[in-house]
Motif scaffolding. Structure first.
Motif, short mmCIF file in Angstrom:
data_model
loop_
_atom_site.label_atom_id
_atom_site.label_comp_id
_atom_site.label_asym_id
_atom_site.label_seq_id
_atom_site.Cartn_x
_atom_site.Cartn_y
_atom_site.Cartn_z
N THR A 209 0.84 -1.19 0.00
CA THR A 209 0.00 0.00 0.00
C THR A 209 0.88 1.24 0.00
O THR A 209 1.76 1.39 0.85
N PHE A 210 0.64 2.13 -0.97
CA PHE A 210 1.42 3.36 -1.07
C PHE A 210 0.79 4.45 -0.20
O PHE A 210 -0.43 4.60 -0.18
N ILE A 241 -3.68 1.00 -8.82
CA ILE A 241 -2.97 1.86 -7.86
C ILE A 241 -3.94 2.62 -6.98
O ILE A 241 -3.63 2.95 -5.83
N ALA A 242 -5.15 2.91 -7.49
CA ALA A 242 -6.14 3.62 -6.68
C ALA A 242 -6.60 2.78 -5.49
O ALA A 242 -6.94 3.31 -4.43
N TYR A 243 -6.62 1.46 -5.65
CA TYR A 243 -7.06 0.56 -4.59
C TYR A 243 -5.93 0.16 -3.65
O TYR A 243 -6.16 -0.56 -2.67
N ASN A 244 -4.74 0.63 -3.96
CA ASN A 244 -3.58 0.27 -3.15
C ASN A 244 -2.79 1.50 -2.73
O ASN A 244 -1.57 1.44 -2.55
N ARG A 261 -11.74 8.29 -11.01
CA ARG A 261 -12.33 8.93 -9.82
C ARG A 261 -13.27 7.96 -9.11
O ARG A 261 -13.34 7.93 -7.88
N GLN A 262 -14.02 7.18 -9.87
CA GLN A 262 -14.89 6.18 -9.26
C GLN A 262 -14.07 5.14 -8.51
O GLN A 262 -14.46 4.69 -7.42
N ASP A 263 -12.93 4.75 -9.09
CA ASP A 263 -12.04 3.83 -8.39
C ASP A 263 -11.63 4.40 -7.04
O ASP A 263 -11.67 3.71 -6.02
N ALA A 264 -11.19 5.66 -7.06
CA ALA A 264 -10.73 6.30 -5.83
C ALA A 264 -11.86 6.42 -4.82
O ALA A 264 -11.67 6.19 -3.61
N ASN A 265 -13.05 6.74 -5.31
CA ASN A 265 -14.21 6.86 -4.42
C ASN A 265 -14.56 5.51 -3.81
O ASN A 265 -14.85 5.41 -2.61
N THR A 266 -14.51 4.46 -4.62
CA THR A 266 -14.78 3.11 -4.12
C THR A 266 -13.75 2.69 -3.08
O THR A 266 -14.07 2.04 -2.08
N ALA A 267 -12.49 3.09 -3.33
CA ALA A 267 -11.41 2.76 -2.39
C ALA A 267 -11.44 3.67 -1.16
O ALA A 267 -10.73 3.39 -0.18
N GLY A 268 -12.22 4.75 -1.22
CA GLY A 268 -12.34 5.66 -0.08
C GLY A 268 -11.12 6.54 0.13
O GLY A 268 -10.76 6.85 1.27
#
Length: 522
Positions: A209-210, A241-244, A261-268
């Motif tokens: 995780t970054f 990378i958005a999920y990690n 952006r949806q990826d980032a929103n899903t990943a919080g």
């Protein structure tokens, strides 16, 4: 805590990787009873030639059972594989669902989870990863007193001072955690690293995780049977990378921005954007009055900082504002020395400029449609009013990135006067075959084309003879290899002088004194 058979099995069990442990006729979910197997593993490796007593061997990739025969009689202590290899070894086999995922998990444990002692920054994107990584690394090094490490496609720096040529954009997970451990032991606090699409495709950063991730841009690339079958697959791997990551910096005009952006929103995780010119973004770079490499960068709603970059091109100013935004999201502000460190960064083979008489030569790594278009946009902006004659010397890699061949031709054929196609990394496909295919994509009947497979001779032909005062300006672009000192051919490295060295030798001049800045060894 040392990695033992017991702790390895427990970790794999928790991550749903363990299938069973096989030793001879014994198939079980627990470790064999042999007392010596309760000892900590002494090392981890994926090379059977290095698998001695006490080693944990990872049988990854296209691993054939007979490869085990090259291990010494006393090693390894155990192996991790997706198949039973007991016919070729007496060592217990840890059979897993995915050996690459398991290798990442167990390597992190073996090296004591060094990522937990570093602030990790991961940078992905089709182009600009290396330059952005060097820019950010230069500023972090200045602000931390030299306590920033770098993993890039050009060089790796583990101790903040010494640089060694890298072999992969993102190292194999085992090497990655080993290098992280060395960086921590050398006192590093930050790590800036490039994250390729293949890193997620083959799980080189699995479980990592970054603290900050960056998604610079996306365009079709690395599409081939050996890499990504489709652009969708390429983009999907980049999007991991958005999920990690704990937060994300991304280009404001990135293709499929809404999806990311949806990826980032899903990943919080929060998102910060960067852009160029008058583009709406959280951080922006703008051209300063006049020509040259002078820009203004900063938050869109705050004061701007003047910078003068050593690497030409608006696309590199975009990389600079990306690095600036990333620094800000790490909770840091650049002082004058940090800005100066970024300004001094030069990377051999990237927009490296040579000049002699009426010839201006740029050596660059441009190797696909997007990067070639950006390079020619720069030439037009910088030299267009002087009506230069433009020669492009390039090739394309064999067996990989097959889409690049047509993209390079499409980007260049109506914007250059002369195209010389030459050799590049062949892998398992000849440069002649690649060049012939590229020639088939040429539709501009006015374009002068030729094929010169000897790369040094191709560059020599591209440079031509010295001009006389008053002659038309000639721009020669030599792209694809940069400062690389080898060609990849049939699984081995064939020595090569390097585009930058060839140009310097033939012109009897040199570009910038790359070793003098101290910003980076490049």
């Amino acid at each position: 805590m040392a990695l033992t058979m017991a702790s390895a099995l427990e970790l794999l069990r928790k991550r749903d990787q363990l299938r069973e442990v096989i030793q001879g006729d014994r198939w079980a979910l627990d470790q064999p009873a042999d007392h010596h197997l309760l000892k900590p593993f002494t090392d981890v490796t994926y090379d059977t030639r290095q698998a001695g007593p006490g080693s944990l061997l990872f049988c990854k990739g296209h691993f054939l059972p007979e490869y085990m025969d090259s291990c010494g009689p006393e090693g390894p202590a155990a192996y991790v594989a997706q198949q039973d290899l007991s016919a070729h070894t007496n060592a217990p086999g840890i059979i897993v669902n995915d050996v690459r995922k398991s290798m990442s998990l167990l390597s992190a444990a073996f090296y004591g989870y060094p990522q937990n002692q570093l602030t990790l920054v991961g940078i992905t994107g089709t182009k600009g990863k290396t330059t952005t990584a060097y820019y950010l690394h230069a500023m972090l090094s200045e602000l931390s007193g030299g306590r920033a490490a770098l993993f890039s496609s050009v060089d790796n720096c583990l101790d903040g001072r010494h640089y060694a040529e890298s072999q992969l954009t993102t190292p194999e997970s085992l090497d990655l955690f080993r290098m992280m451990r060395q960086a921590v032991d050398d006192g590093m606090r930050y790590l800036v690293m490039e994250v390729s699409s293949q890193a997620y495709k083959v799980h080189r950063v699995y479980g990592l995780t970054f603290d900050l991730g960056a998604f610079l841009n996306i365009s079709p690339d690395h599409i081939s049977p050996m890499e990504h079958p489709t652009f969708e697959d390429y983009l999907y791997c980049k999007r991991r990378i958005a999920y990690n990551s704990r937060q994300l910096v991304m280009g404001a005009d990135i293709q499929r921005a809404d999806l990311i952006r949806q990826d980032a929103n899903t990943a919080g995780i929060p998102v910060t954007t960067f852009g160029f010119g008058r583009q709406e973004a959280d951080f922006v770079a703008r051209k300063a009055p006049g020509k040259g490499n002078d820009y203004l960068i900063g938050p869109s709603s705050g004061s701007m900082i003047p910078i003068s970059l050593s690497i030409a091109g608006d696309f590199n100013a975009l990389n600079a504002i990306a690095a600036f935004a990333m620094l800000n999201r790490l909770g840091l502000e650049p002082d004058a020395d940090a800005v100066q460190a970024m300004e001094k960064v030069r990377i051999a083979g990237r927009m490296e400029c040579f000049q002699a008489d009426n010839r201006i030569v740029y050596v660059d790594y441009a190797h696909n449609y997007a990067s070639m278009k950006a390079l020619l946009d720069f030439v037009d902006e910088r030299y267009g009013e002087r009506d230069p004659q433009i020669t492009l010397v390039c090739g394309a890699t064999g067996g990989r990135g097959i889409d690049r061949r047509k993209g390079i031709v499409q980007a260049a054929q109506d914007r250059v006067d002369r195209l010389i196609l030459t050799s590049d990394d062949e892998n398992e496909e000849s440069s002649e075959h690649v060049a012939q295919e590229m020639l088939s994509f040429v539709t501009n009947a006015n374009l002068e084309t030729s094929m010169v497979l000897d790369r040094t001779q191709a560059i020599e032909q591209g440079l031509g003879q010295p001009g006389l005062p008053g002659d038309r300006l000639r721009i020669i672009l030599v792209t694809g290899k940069g400062e690389e000192r080898w060609f990849k051919s049939k699984g081995r490295h064939v020595p090569y002088e390097g585009d930058d060295h060839v140009v310097a030798r033939l012109l009897g001049t040199k570009s910038y004194d790359l070793g003098a800045t101290g910003a980076a060894k490049v």
